[in-house]
Structure formats: C-alpha cells, structure tokens
Design an enzyme around this catalytic site. Structure first.
Site, short mmCIF file in Angstrom:
data_model
loop_
_atom_site.label_atom_id
_atom_site.label_comp_id
_atom_site.label_asym_id
_atom_site.label_seq_id
_atom_site.Cartn_x
_atom_site.Cartn_y
_atom_site.Cartn_z
N LYS A 64 0.86 -1.20 0.00
CA LYS A 64 0.00 0.00 0.00
C LYS A 64 0.88 1.24 0.00
O LYS A 64 1.86 1.30 0.76
CB LYS A 64 -0.90 -0.01 1.23
CG LYS A 64 -1.91 1.12 1.23
CD LYS A 64 -2.89 1.01 2.38
CE LYS A 64 -2.41 1.65 3.65
NZ LYS A 64 -2.06 3.08 3.57
N THR A 65 0.52 2.19 -0.87
CA THR A 65 1.31 3.42 -0.99
C THR A 65 0.46 4.65 -0.69
O THR A 65 -0.78 4.60 -0.76
CB THR A 65 1.84 3.57 -2.44
OG1 THR A 65 0.73 3.46 -3.34
CG2 THR A 65 2.87 2.52 -2.77
N ASP A 95 -3.48 4.19 -1.61
CA ASP A 95 -4.47 4.57 -0.58
C ASP A 95 -4.82 6.06 -0.77
O ASP A 95 -4.59 6.89 0.10
CB ASP A 95 -3.83 4.31 0.79
CG ASP A 95 -4.78 4.46 1.95
OD1 ASP A 95 -5.96 4.73 1.73
OD2 ASP A 95 -4.31 4.29 3.10
N LYS A 97 -7.76 7.60 -1.23
CA LYS A 97 -8.98 8.11 -0.58
C LYS A 97 -9.59 9.27 -1.36
O LYS A 97 -9.75 10.38 -0.85
CB LYS A 97 -8.71 8.55 0.86
CG LYS A 97 -8.17 7.44 1.75
CD LYS A 97 -8.06 7.90 3.19
CE LYS A 97 -7.48 6.86 4.11
NZ LYS A 97 -6.01 6.67 3.94
N ALA A 99 -12.22 11.77 -2.91
CA ALA A 99 -13.38 12.30 -2.17
C ALA A 99 -13.99 13.51 -2.87
O ALA A 99 -14.34 14.48 -2.21
CB ALA A 99 -12.95 12.67 -0.76
N ASP A 100 -14.11 13.46 -4.21
CA ASP A 100 -14.64 14.64 -4.91
C ASP A 100 -15.70 14.19 -5.93
O ASP A 100 -16.03 13.00 -6.01
CB ASP A 100 -13.48 15.40 -5.58
CG ASP A 100 -13.73 16.90 -5.65
OD1 ASP A 100 -14.89 17.30 -5.90
OD2 ASP A 100 -12.78 17.66 -5.47
N ILE A 101 -16.20 15.11 -6.71
CA ILE A 101 -17.20 14.76 -7.72
C ILE A 101 -16.56 13.88 -8.80
O ILE A 101 -15.33 13.88 -8.98
CB ILE A 101 -17.84 16.01 -8.37
CG1 ILE A 101 -16.76 16.87 -9.06
CG2 ILE A 101 -18.60 16.82 -7.33
CD1 ILE A 101 -17.34 17.92 -10.01
N GLY A 102 -17.40 13.14 -9.51
CA GLY A 102 -16.91 12.17 -10.48
C GLY A 102 -15.92 12.73 -11.48
O GLY A 102 -14.87 12.11 -11.75
N THR A 104 -13.91 15.33 -11.30
CA THR A 104 -12.61 15.67 -10.70
C THR A 104 -11.81 14.42 -10.34
O THR A 104 -10.61 14.34 -10.64
CB THR A 104 -12.82 16.55 -9.43
OG1 THR A 104 -13.53 17.72 -9.83
CG2 THR A 104 -11.50 16.94 -8.79
#
Ligand code: 5BU
Length: 273
Positions: A64-65, A95, A97, A99-102, A104
């Site tokens: 995992k990076t 990793d 994560k 967390a924005d609109i599709g 972006t």
C-alpha cells in the site's frame, strides 16, 4: 453469533466469486503465497520506499502506498514498483482516498504528477460525494482491469464513518455492482453487516502486535482480532513493520512474523463452523 459464511470459505474458493481481474489476482496471490498481509510503505523518499518493498515483498499479497508523501516521486519510481510487483508477486494499492465529484476524481486518478491509474492495481474512495465518485473512477479504471474499494469505516478514533454512513456506503457499492467496486476498508465484516451473500473483500488498517495506538488517534488490533474475530480478509500494517528498529533483516523478519500471525488467524477461522 454464527460466523459469516464468507469467512468460512478458503481464499482459493472465493476467486471464482469475483469477475474483477484485480480482485481475482489478490485472492490468487493470497492463496499462492499464504499471506493476507499488506504492508503500508509510508516513507517519504522513493529509494526508502523501494527498499522496504524489496525487504517485505515475498511476505505480502499487497503493498500500500501514499504516492503524495514521496518527495521525489517520478514515473520511474512507479515503473520500478510495478516491476517489483511482478517479480515478487503482489498487488499495488494506492491509498488515495478520493473524495470529490466524479469528473474531478477521474482526472485525479488518470492525470497530474502521479497518474495513479497507470500503475496502481487498486485504489479507494470515500462515499461522501455519492455514487458519481464510483462512476467517475470506473470510467478510467475499469477498462484497465483496476479495482476500487470504498471506505465504510476507518481505524481512527472518533471517525464519523459509522452506523448509517457505513450501511449507506455498503448500499452504494451494491448498487454500483461488483465489476469495479470489489470491497471495503472496514474494521469488521460482521458488525458492518456486509452480508448480502456476495463476496466482498474487507481490508483492515490499524493492525499492530506491539502498540495499542499512536498519539494522533490511530487504534491497533492484532491480526487475530482483525481476521479471526472481525472476519476481515487483509491486514494492513505500516509502522509495525517498516518502523521496526534493527535494520534490513529486522524489517524482513517482522513482515514474516505478521504474515504468519495473519495466516494462522485465517486458518483458525476456517475451522469454526
Ligand atoms: P500504521 O503505521 O500501521 O498506523 O499505518 C496505517 C496505514 O493505513 C496508513 O497509511 C494510514 O493512512 C492507513 N489507514 C489507516 O490507518 N486507517 C484507515 O482507516 C485508513 C487508512 Br482508510
């Protein structure tokens, strides 16, 4: 409580329950190398990161990076990581994560300095923006055979990803189908009620044999608690392995220690009926 049916199936028998090539490969590697260990390589230079990967590679199913913490990140680094993933037989999990609109996230995934989709087999996303995030990422990743997991829970204390949020995240994955979304970051398969008869992969960070936590809210459980009691598939260990004192051999030995602990917990889990 009776065990969740998925937790009684060997990894080898779960391969056929997936259509996504990365999910299949994860389970194949786990079975082949007898490991459910992912090492989180949270060091800040390319050289150090590759060094840790060379030391732990044989013991892991996944590396995992966090590519944005590597000061001298280049595509030569990611190419070397891909080369090692083939030689040493592991999957690369960035990793990120998202967390924005599709729109972006599709750009963050494919473009910029990191071009994550060009080298990471697996990545993850928060469910907070809604299902568009899965759509955006899948337009980039699915044609490449990549996979996505959603954050249903976090290991840190006070996390807001609990109860209804966790359940809705699970529902979002179900609604999206299992061609691209293959599982979750979660602390438990059982408590989160991930029990629709489908074979979701559960990856759990916050694993340590020595400490119980850190000063910034991280909380650790043992491989036995995570795999045996909570029914997770993959244990994610960072500082517990790469941070061990004693040089190269100590890191290698510690990875083996966690691999053995994780595998023992899995074998014991299979015996429970
Ligand atoms: P540690 O050194 O074993 O505490 O590192 C854990 C890693 O897993 C680190 O890279 C975190 O960013 C990551 N992580 C986590 O700790 N908890 C979570 O809920 C999620 C990721 Br999602």
């Amino acid at each position: 409580m009776s065990p969740h049916p998925t937790t009684l199936l060997p990894y080898s028998e779960r391969i056929q329950l997936h259509t996504n090539p990365t999910a299949k490969r994860i389970l194949e590697i786990m079975d082949r190398k007898k490991t459910n260990l992912a090492v989180s390589v949270d060091v800040t230079t390319a050289e150090e990161a590759l060094e840790v990967v060379r030391r732990v590679g044989e013991s892991v199913c996944m590396v995992k990076t966090h590519c944005d913490i590597i000061e001298d990140f280049t595509l030569a680094f990611s190419e070397e990581l891909v080369k090692l993933s083939k030689e040493l037989d592991f999957v690369i999990f960035e990793d990120r994560k998202f967390a924005d609109i599709g729109n972006t996230v599709s750009l963050q995934y494919s473009s910029g300095v990191h071009k994550i989709s060009s080298w990471a087999d697996l990545t993850n996303a928060h469910s907070v923006p809604g299902p568009g995030i899965i759509k955006g990422l899948s337009t980039v990743g699915q044609p490449l055979g990549r996979a996505l997991i959603l954050l249903a829970e976090m290991s840190s204390s006070g996390s807001l990803a609990v109860d209804g949020y966790t359940k809705q995240t699970f529902q979002m994955a179900k609604d999206a189908g299992r061609e691209f979304v293959v599982g979750f970051i979660a602390q438990s398969r059982i408590d989160t009620d991930i029990s629709d008869g489908e074979d979701w992969l559960i990856l759990s960070p916050g694993v340590g044999l020595a400490a119980k936590g850190d000063s910034l809210g991280q909380q650790y459980r043992t491989p036995k608690e995570v795999v045996g009691d909570a029914g997770a598939d993959v244990i994610i260990v960072g500082r517990g392995i790469y941070g061990i004192k004693g040089g190269e051999q100590a890191v290698k030995d510690e990875a083996e220690r966690y691999r053995k602990e994780g595998w023992k917990a899995y074998e014991e889990r299979l015996q429970r009926q």
